[in-house]
Design a protein around this motif. Structure first.
Motif, PDB file in Angstrom:
ATOM      1  N   ALA A 145       0.833  -1.206   0.000  1.00  0.00           N
ATOM      2  CA  ALA A 145       0.000   0.000   0.000  1.00  0.00           C
ATOM      3  C   ALA A 145       0.867   1.255   0.000  1.00  0.00           C
ATOM      4  CB  ALA A 145      -0.927  -0.016   1.216  1.00  0.00           C
ATOM      5  N   ALA A 146       1.962   1.234   0.773  1.00  0.00           N
ATOM      6  CA  ALA A 146       2.866   2.382   0.796  1.00  0.00           C
ATOM      7  C   ALA A 146       3.544   2.571  -0.556  1.00  0.00           C
ATOM      8  CB  ALA A 146       3.917   2.190   1.888  1.00  0.00           C
ATOM      9  N   ALA A 147       3.895   1.447  -1.219  1.00  0.00           N
ATOM     10  CA  ALA A 147       4.529   1.538  -2.538  1.00  0.00           C
ATOM     11  C   ALA A 147       3.572   2.103  -3.576  1.00  0.00           C
ATOM     12  CB  ALA A 147       5.028   0.166  -2.967  1.00  0.00           C
ATOM     13  N   LEU A 148       2.304   1.744  -3.483  1.00  0.00           N
ATOM     14  CA  LEU A 148       1.319   2.207  -4.459  1.00  0.00           C
ATOM     15  C   LEU A 148       0.918   3.654  -4.240  1.00  0.00           C
ATOM     16  CD1 LEU A 148      -0.999  -0.952  -4.642  1.00  0.00           C
ATOM     17  CD2 LEU A 148       0.652  -0.192  -6.345  1.00  0.00           C
ATOM     18  N   THR A 149       0.819   4.064  -2.961  1.00  0.00           N
ATOM     19  CA  THR A 149       0.346   5.425  -2.658  1.00  0.00           C
ATOM     20  C   THR A 149       1.483   6.414  -2.453  1.00  0.00           C
ATOM     21  OG1 THR A 149       0.235   4.947  -0.274  1.00  0.00           O
ATOM     22  CG2 THR A 149      -1.733   4.493  -1.593  1.00  0.00           C
ATOM     23  N   GLY A 150       2.672   5.884  -2.116  1.00  0.00           N
ATOM     24  CA  GLY A 150       3.800   6.767  -1.878  1.00  0.00           C
ATOM     25  C   GLY A 150       3.799   7.424  -0.518  1.00  0.00           C
ATOM     26  N   SER A 151       2.913   6.996   0.380  1.00  0.00           N
ATOM     27  CA  SER A 151       2.854   7.587   1.720  1.00  0.00           C
ATOM     28  C   SER A 151       2.636   6.483   2.752  1.00  0.00           C
ATOM     29  CB  SER A 151       1.724   8.622   1.816  1.00  0.00           C
ATOM     30  OG  SER A 151       0.468   8.006   1.584  1.00  0.00           O
ATOM     31  N   PHE A 152       3.072   6.774   3.990  1.00  0.00           N
ATOM     32  CA  PHE A 152       2.916   5.809   5.068  1.00  0.00           C
ATOM     33  C   PHE A 152       2.865   6.552   6.392  1.00  0.00           C
ATOM     34  CE2 PHE A 152       4.718   2.984   8.314  1.00  0.00           C
ATOM     35  CZ  PHE A 152       3.844   1.905   8.197  1.00  0.00           C
ATOM     36  N   SER A 153       1.862   6.221   7.211  1.00  0.00           N
ATOM     37  CA  SER A 153       1.695   6.835   8.525  1.00  0.00           C
ATOM     38  C   SER A 153       1.732   5.736   9.581  1.00  0.00           C
ATOM     39  CB  SER A 153       0.360   7.591   8.608  1.00  0.00           C
ATOM     40  OG  SER A 153       0.089   7.975   9.942  1.00  0.00           O
ATOM     41  N   ILE A 154       2.654   5.869  10.539  1.00  0.00           N
ATOM     42  CA  ILE A 154       2.780   4.849  11.575  1.00  0.00           C
ATOM     43  C   ILE A 154       1.517   4.779  12.421  1.00  0.00           C
ATOM     44  CG2 ILE A 154       4.037   4.165  13.647  1.00  0.00           C
ATOM     45  CD1 ILE A 154       6.544   5.296  12.435  1.00  0.00           C
ATOM     46  N   GLY A 155       0.959   5.932  12.783  1.00  0.00           N
ATOM     47  CA  GLY A 155      -0.251   5.947  13.600  1.00  0.00           C
ATOM     48  C   GLY A 155      -1.428   5.295  12.897  1.00  0.00           C
ATOM     49  N   ALA A 156      -1.630   5.701  11.649  1.00  0.00           N
ATOM     50  CA  ALA A 156      -2.734   5.119  10.881  1.00  0.00           C
ATOM     51  C   ALA A 156      -2.512   3.631  10.655  1.00  0.00           C
ATOM     52  CB  ALA A 156      -2.869   5.850   9.541  1.00  0.00           C
ATOM     53  N   ALA A 157      -1.242   3.253  10.412  1.00  0.00           N
ATOM     54  CA  ALA A 157      -0.944   1.843  10.195  1.00  0.00           C
ATOM     55  C   ALA A 157      -1.206   1.020  11.459  1.00  0.00           C
ATOM     56  CB  ALA A 157       0.504   1.676   9.761  1.00  0.00           C
ATOM     57  N   ALA A 158      -0.884   1.584  12.625  1.00  0.00           N
ATOM     58  CA  ALA A 158      -1.103   0.865  13.885  1.00  0.00           C
ATOM     59  C   ALA A 158      -2.593   0.628  14.120  1.00  0.00           C
ATOM     60  CB  ALA A 158      -0.500   1.650  15.050  1.00  0.00           C
ATOM     61  N   LEU A 159      -3.401   1.688  13.901  1.00  0.00           N
ATOM     62  CA  LEU A 159      -4.852   1.530  14.076  1.00  0.00           C
ATOM     63  C   LEU A 159      -5.418   0.553  13.050  1.00  0.00           C
ATOM     64  CD1 LEU A 159      -5.913   5.235  14.753  1.00  0.00           C
ATOM     65  CD2 LEU A 159      -5.769   3.351  16.407  1.00  0.00           C
ATOM     66  N   ASN A 160      -4.939   0.674  11.826  1.00  0.00           N
ATOM     67  CA  ASN A 160      -5.412  -0.231  10.781  1.00  0.00           C
ATOM     68  C   ASN A 160      -5.010  -1.675  11.089  1.00  0.00           C
ATOM     69  OD1 ASN A 160      -6.551  -1.114   8.429  1.00  0.00           O
ATOM     70  ND2 ASN A 160      -4.871  -0.467   7.110  1.00  0.00           N
ATOM     71  N   PHE A 161      -3.801  -1.833  11.654  1.00  0.00           N
ATOM     72  CA  PHE A 161      -3.340  -3.180  11.994  1.00  0.00           C
ATOM     73  C   PHE A 161      -4.242  -3.817  13.056  1.00  0.00           C
ATOM     74  CE2 PHE A 161      -0.830  -6.148  14.533  1.00  0.00           C
ATOM     75  CZ  PHE A 161      -0.310  -6.964  13.553  1.00  0.00           C
ATOM     76  N   LEU A 162      -4.641  -3.022  14.062  1.00  0.00           N
ATOM     77  CA  LEU A 162      -5.525  -3.539  15.101  1.00  0.00           C
ATOM     78  C   LEU A 162      -6.852  -4.005  14.499  1.00  0.00           C
ATOM     79  CD1 LEU A 162      -4.936  -1.002  18.025  1.00  0.00           C
ATOM     80  CD2 LEU A 162      -4.161  -3.384  17.871  1.00  0.00           C
ATOM     81  N   TRP A 163      -7.423  -3.188  13.620  1.00  0.00           N
ATOM     82  CA  TRP A 163      -8.685  -3.572  12.993  1.00  0.00           C
ATOM     83  C   TRP A 163      -8.495  -4.816  12.114  1.00  0.00           C
ATOM     84  CZ3 TRP A 163     -13.684  -3.758  12.728  1.00  0.00           C
ATOM     85  CH2 TRP A 163     -14.309  -4.133  11.529  1.00  0.00           C
ATOM     86  N   VAL A 164      -7.432  -4.781  11.314  1.00  0.00           N
ATOM     87  CA  VAL A 164      -7.175  -5.899  10.408  1.00  0.00           C
ATOM     88  C   VAL A 164      -7.012  -7.205  11.190  1.00  0.00           C
ATOM     89  CG1 VAL A 164      -5.351  -6.875   8.945  1.00  0.00           C
ATOM     90  CG2 VAL A 164      -6.219  -4.590   8.481  1.00  0.00           C
ATOM     91  N   ALA A 165      -6.268  -7.138  12.317  1.00  0.00           N
ATOM     92  CA  ALA A 165      -5.992  -8.345  13.090  1.00  0.00           C
ATOM     93  C   ALA A 165      -7.222  -8.823  13.851  1.00  0.00           C
ATOM     94  CB  ALA A 165      -4.836  -8.086  14.058  1.00  0.00           C
ATOM     95  N   ILE A 166      -7.836  -7.916  14.626  1.00  0.00           N
ATOM     96  CA  ILE A 166      -8.962  -8.312  15.481  1.00  0.00           C
ATOM     97  C   ILE A 166     -10.154  -8.752  14.639  1.00  0.00           C
ATOM     98  CG2 ILE A 166     -10.613  -7.494  17.211  1.00  0.00           C
ATOM     99  CD1 ILE A 166      -8.407  -5.660  18.270  1.00  0.00           C
ATOM    100  N   ALA A 167     -10.481  -7.965  13.625  1.00  0.00           N
ATOM    101  CA  ALA A 167     -11.621  -8.319  12.782  1.00  0.00           C
ATOM    102  C   ALA A 167     -11.356  -9.605  12.002  1.00  0.00           C
ATOM    103  CB  ALA A 167     -11.934  -7.173  11.816  1.00  0.00           C
ATOM    104  N   GLY A 168     -10.124  -9.780  11.523  1.00  0.00           N
ATOM    105  CA  GLY A 168      -9.795 -11.004  10.802  1.00  0.00           C
ATOM    106  C   GLY A 168      -9.932 -12.244  11.672  1.00  0.00           C
TER     107      GLY A 168
END
Length: 521
Positions: A145-168
């Motif tokens: 996703a970072a390669a495709l968009t050219g941007s990366f946010s640690i905070g957003a990634a951490a929150l997204n990781f929690l959702w991705v993991a728990i919901a999965g």
């Protein structure tokens, strides 16, 4: 005969290479379709079959390897790969590091056929592989996703990781429980059909994966949690013996076939991958094939070094924690740590992950260094397999293994408990038949014949069942099935009470399946 065991994946890669060199046709791999077809069933089966008690017993060590080491590998190796090969953008380097972080116990098992690997070490490697498959591929998702968009946010990634993991994880559990209850309701109402039961078990990982992806969660974690949940839903909803036996055969075939297809595809793709990789390396000022080999060796050495340091540090922390608690710990031979390091070979999941790299960017331009990344990942797989095949026998030869607790007493107690339950059930069935039909002597003789088998098991004897008339044989089979049913109930109670391990329960269940299939046939 070679002086070291040749893992099956290496033979399959060689076969694919022969196919790739003998024809100009190439298999066009769609990344999303490849991910959907191969990963959910493989991860589901790993989660289903891994010994749960051993996993929970070594869970801290497994989590340290599967999460801590994966994150260290992604960050450390990502920076190293980008520094070593500037032609690979940083985000793509992180993606490559993410796909080479998961380990493959199937390849280690092929080596273990000739090399005695300690059981606890194998359990840790299996548990690590189960979890680091998910964590590594989730990291791959963020890197792409970072390669495709050219941007990366640690905070957003951490929150997204929690959702991705728990919901999965939640989706995997929910799909398996819902499917199991639906199967139980249909079976209770219309009876059990073996074919449909097997089909449902095949569809569960795909259903969990697709639903999780639809919710923007991790389909990989959903497949893993679905497999783990399958073990526990099976305890309370027993399928027929013939269903389990045929289902196991189907899943064994699928596992072997999917792993084989992945490695054959790797070999088939190598010629074209090599050609594209050479062009990419030329951007860095090099063109020789030896530079590609040097890059692969550097990545393998980096992975092994990080793994060795992490395993050593984890072991030292464990010793310190035990010392703080007043529990004595023996220091582990460095060769065992080294063996654990090189036993973390890369395999099908690494290849499946790297082949899912997008073919093009959002604007339609080619994805940067995709062929080079695929070649490096393939090289890491091959080299790690070869090193493990040669190194493990050398490291483990003459090594004093840490003592492993024997489970023979646990298994014997389980057999005695189930045999006693079977004898009691047969006695009750004898009385019921005698009261309903008379001819008590016939039922006593037939039932006694079967009970003698159970009594001999309890006494540690082994004696073949004697021949009787057709009627007596039919009744003996009936009594045997009654006993098997009682054994299953007693075994389930022992497992629920955690008085036996899942491995012991699975071993006895397979024996009961064979006995039931024999007497029903």
């Amino acid at each position: 005969m070679l002086p070291f065991p040749v893992p099956t994946p290496l033979v399959q890669i060689l076969l694919g290479g022969v196919i790739g060199l003998s024809t100009s046709h190439r298999v066009a791999l769609d990344p999303e379709l490849f991910l959907l077809l191969f990963l959910p069933p493989l991860l589901f089966l790993d989660g289903w079959r891994i010994p749960k008690d051993e996993l929970f017993k070594d869970l801290p060590t497994v989590v340290e390897l599967a999460l801590g080491l994966v994150i260290l590998t992604v960050v450390g190796m990502g920076l190293f790969i980008h520094w070593m090969i500037p032609a690979i953008p940083l985000a793509v380097a992180f993606a490559l590091a993410a796909v080479v972080s998961p380990t493959d116990p199937i390849a280690v098992s092929a080596i273990a056929a000739r090399v005695p690997i300690p059981k606890r070490m194998m359990h840790i490697l299996e548990g690590e592989s189960l979890l680091n498959d998910a964590s590594g591929l989730v990291c791959l998702r963020f890197a792409v996703a970072a390669a495709l968009t050219g941007s990366f946010s640690i905070g957003a990634a951490a929150l997204n990781f929690l959702w991705v993991a728990i919901a999965g994880l939640a989706v995997g559990v929910a799909v398996t429980v819902a499917a199991s209850r639906a199967k139980a309701w249909v079976t209770k109402k219309w009876g059990e059909d073996t074919g449909s039961q097997i089909l449902v078990s095949l569809l569960i990982p795909f259903g969990a994966y697709l639903l999780a992806e639809h919710l923007h969660a991790s389909g990989i974690l959903a497949a893993v949690s679905a497999g783990v949940t399958m073990t526990f839903t099976e305890i309370s909803r027993q399928a027929m013996a013939v269903t389990r036996m045929r289902r196991n055969s189907v899943w064994d075939t699928i596992q072997f076939s999917l792993n084989g297809i992945i490695f054959v595809l790797l070999g088939e793709q190598l010629p074209s991958i090599l050609a594209g990789a050479k062009q990419t390396v030329a951007v860095t000022g090099h063109s020789s094939l030896w530079w590609l080999a040097a890059y692969v060796m550097a990545i393998v050495v980096g992975l092994a070094t990080l793994r060795f340091l992490w395993v050593w540090a984890s072991l030292r922390l464990t010793i310190l924690r035990n010392a703080y608690k007043g529990v004595g710990s023996q220091s582990t031979d460095w060769r065992l740590i080294a063996a654990t390091s090189i036993a973390g070979v890369r395999g099908a999941i690494t290849l499946a992950g790297v082949l899912t790299l997008p073919v093009a960017m959002g604007d339609g331009s080619p994805f940067p260094a995709r062929d080079l990344a695929i070649f490096l990942a393939a090289g890491v797989i091959i080299v790690s397999l070869v090193i493990a095949s040669i190194g493990l026998p050398m490291l483990l030869k003459g090594l004093a293994m840490p003592p492993e607790p024997s489970k023979q007493a646990e298994e014997d107690n389980a057999r005695i408990t189930t045999a006693q339950a079977a004898i009691q059930a047969i006695e009750r069935h004898q009385h019921t038949l005698a009261e309903d039909h008379g001819q008590a002597d016939l039922y006593v003789a037939a039932g006694g014949q079967v009970m003698d088998i159970y009594r001999e098991r309890i006494e540690g004897l082994s004696e073949r069942q004697s021949d009787e008339s057709r009627l007596a044989d039919r009744l003996a089979g009936e009594f045997r099935l009654v006993g098997v049913k009682a054994e299953r109930l007693a075994l389930a109670q022992l497992l629920r009470a955690r008085r036996i391990s899942s491995e012991t329960a699975r071993k006895i269940t397979q024996e009961l399946d064979l006995a039931e299939a024999r007497f029903r046939g």
